[in-house]
Scaffold this active site. Sequence first.
Site, PDB file in Angstrom:
ATOM      1  N   ASP A   8       0.872  -1.172   0.000  1.00 43.12           N
ATOM      2  CA  ASP A   8       0.000   0.000   0.000  1.00 43.12           C
ATOM      3  C   ASP A   8       0.913   1.227   0.000  1.00 43.12           C
ATOM      4  O   ASP A   8       2.136   1.121  -0.165  1.00 43.12           O
ATOM      5  CB  ASP A   8      -1.008  -0.045   1.161  1.00 43.12           C
ATOM      6  CG  ASP A   8      -0.384   0.144   2.533  1.00 43.12           C
ATOM      7  OD1 ASP A   8       0.847   0.318   2.621  1.00 43.12           O
ATOM      8  OD2 ASP A   8      -1.137   0.127   3.528  1.00 43.12           O
ATOM      9  N   CYS A  65       3.286  -3.059   3.999  1.00 45.39           N
ATOM     10  CA  CYS A  65       2.415  -1.938   4.347  1.00 45.39           C
ATOM     11  C   CYS A  65       3.088  -1.188   5.502  1.00 45.39           C
ATOM     12  O   CYS A  65       4.294  -1.333   5.709  1.00 45.39           O
ATOM     13  CB  CYS A  65       0.984  -2.385   4.658  1.00 45.39           C
ATOM     14  SG  CYS A  65       0.765  -3.428   6.109  1.00 45.39           S
ATOM     15  N   GLY A  66       2.342  -0.369   6.214  1.00 39.53           N
ATOM     16  CA  GLY A  66       2.960   0.403   7.289  1.00 39.53           C
ATOM     17  C   GLY A  66       3.508  -0.500   8.383  1.00 39.53           C
ATOM     18  O   GLY A  66       4.654  -0.368   8.812  1.00 39.53           O
ATOM     19  N   THR A  67       2.690  -1.431   8.822  1.00 41.55           N
ATOM     20  CA  THR A  67       3.096  -2.355   9.891  1.00 41.55           C
ATOM     21  C   THR A  67       3.363  -3.763   9.385  1.00 41.55           C
ATOM     22  O   THR A  67       3.967  -4.565  10.111  1.00 41.55           O
ATOM     23  CB  THR A  67       1.979  -2.475  10.941  1.00 41.55           C
ATOM     24  OG1 THR A  67       0.809  -2.974  10.263  1.00 41.55           O
ATOM     25  CG2 THR A  67       1.676  -1.127  11.597  1.00 41.55           C
ATOM     26  N   MET A  71      -1.514  -6.515   5.876  1.00 43.24           N
ATOM     27  CA  MET A  71      -1.169  -7.357   4.723  1.00 43.24           C
ATOM     28  C   MET A  71      -1.155  -8.833   5.125  1.00 43.24           C
ATOM     29  O   MET A  71      -1.677  -9.683   4.389  1.00 43.24           O
ATOM     30  CB  MET A  71       0.207  -6.967   4.180  1.00 43.24           C
ATOM     31  CG  MET A  71       0.231  -5.658   3.426  1.00 43.24           C
ATOM     32  SD  MET A  71      -0.722  -5.755   1.898  1.00 43.24           S
ATOM     33  CE  MET A  71      -0.071  -4.320   1.028  1.00 43.24           C
ATOM     34  N   HIS A  98      10.910 -23.808   8.729  1.00 45.11           N
ATOM     35  CA  HIS A  98       9.944 -24.523   9.577  1.00 45.11           C
ATOM     36  C   HIS A  98       8.506 -24.445   9.061  1.00 45.11           C
ATOM     37  O   HIS A  98       7.765 -25.410   9.188  1.00 45.11           O
ATOM     38  CB  HIS A  98       9.964 -23.955  11.003  1.00 45.11           C
ATOM     39  CG  HIS A  98      11.256 -24.190  11.717  1.00 45.11           C
ATOM     40  ND1 HIS A  98      11.383 -24.049  13.069  1.00 45.11           N
ATOM     41  CD2 HIS A  98      12.489 -24.547  11.260  1.00 45.11           C
ATOM     42  CE1 HIS A  98      12.637 -24.308  13.440  1.00 45.11           C
ATOM     43  NE2 HIS A  98      13.326 -24.604  12.353  1.00 45.11           N
ATOM     44  N   HIS A 133       8.781 -30.883  10.340  1.00 43.76           N
ATOM     45  CA  HIS A 133       7.893 -29.733  10.143  1.00 43.76           C
ATOM     46  C   HIS A 133       6.726 -30.055   9.199  1.00 43.76           C
ATOM     47  O   HIS A 133       5.702 -29.381   9.218  1.00 43.76           O
ATOM     48  CB  HIS A 133       8.678 -28.544   9.603  1.00 43.76           C
ATOM     49  CG  HIS A 133       9.838 -28.169  10.471  1.00 43.76           C
ATOM     50  ND1 HIS A 133       9.677 -27.701  11.748  1.00 43.76           N
ATOM     51  CD2 HIS A 133      11.174 -28.241  10.257  1.00 43.76           C
ATOM     52  CE1 HIS A 133      10.867 -27.480  12.290  1.00 43.76           C
ATOM     53  NE2 HIS A 133      11.793 -27.800  11.411  1.00 43.76           N
TER      54      HIS A 133
END
Length: 147
Positions: A8, A65-67, A71, A98, A133
Amino acid sequence: MKVAIGSDHGGLSIKEEIKKMMDEAGIEYVDVGCDCTTSVDYPDYAIPVAEKVAAKEVDRGILICGTGIGMSIAANKVQGVRCALVHDLFSAKATREHNDSNVLAMGERVIGPGLALEIAKVWLDTDYEGGRHANRVGKITDYEARS
Ligand code: RB5
């Protein structure tokens, strides 16, 4: 290796840095946008990238994105996608080994471009270990198949 990448407005400059790195490394990619600094909605980019991964049109997806949180939440709604939100090199390697993560999410307001590029390189370069895994990842795909 073919990658779908999206961001974004909050992740645009790191997206451009990662594209430059992939150009230099000869990694093929498709950019689903955005290409503007005006405010847009992260699901409009997360879902198309995740759908390309799920449909096996590409091998992996990268979202910024910002954080990275929005997303990753949106991408993980798409069946077959294992999106990892990563802001350190240890996790970048571990989530490939993993979790067999097939989408990487990062936050441009959390880390700078230098670390983001290193995370993307490690994540793209690391193989899934399988073995013990595989049973764990299989439980996730089994749950998705039943839902
Ligand atoms: C946009 O302001 C911001 O909410 C978005 O980039 C992201 O951080 C959402 O999780």
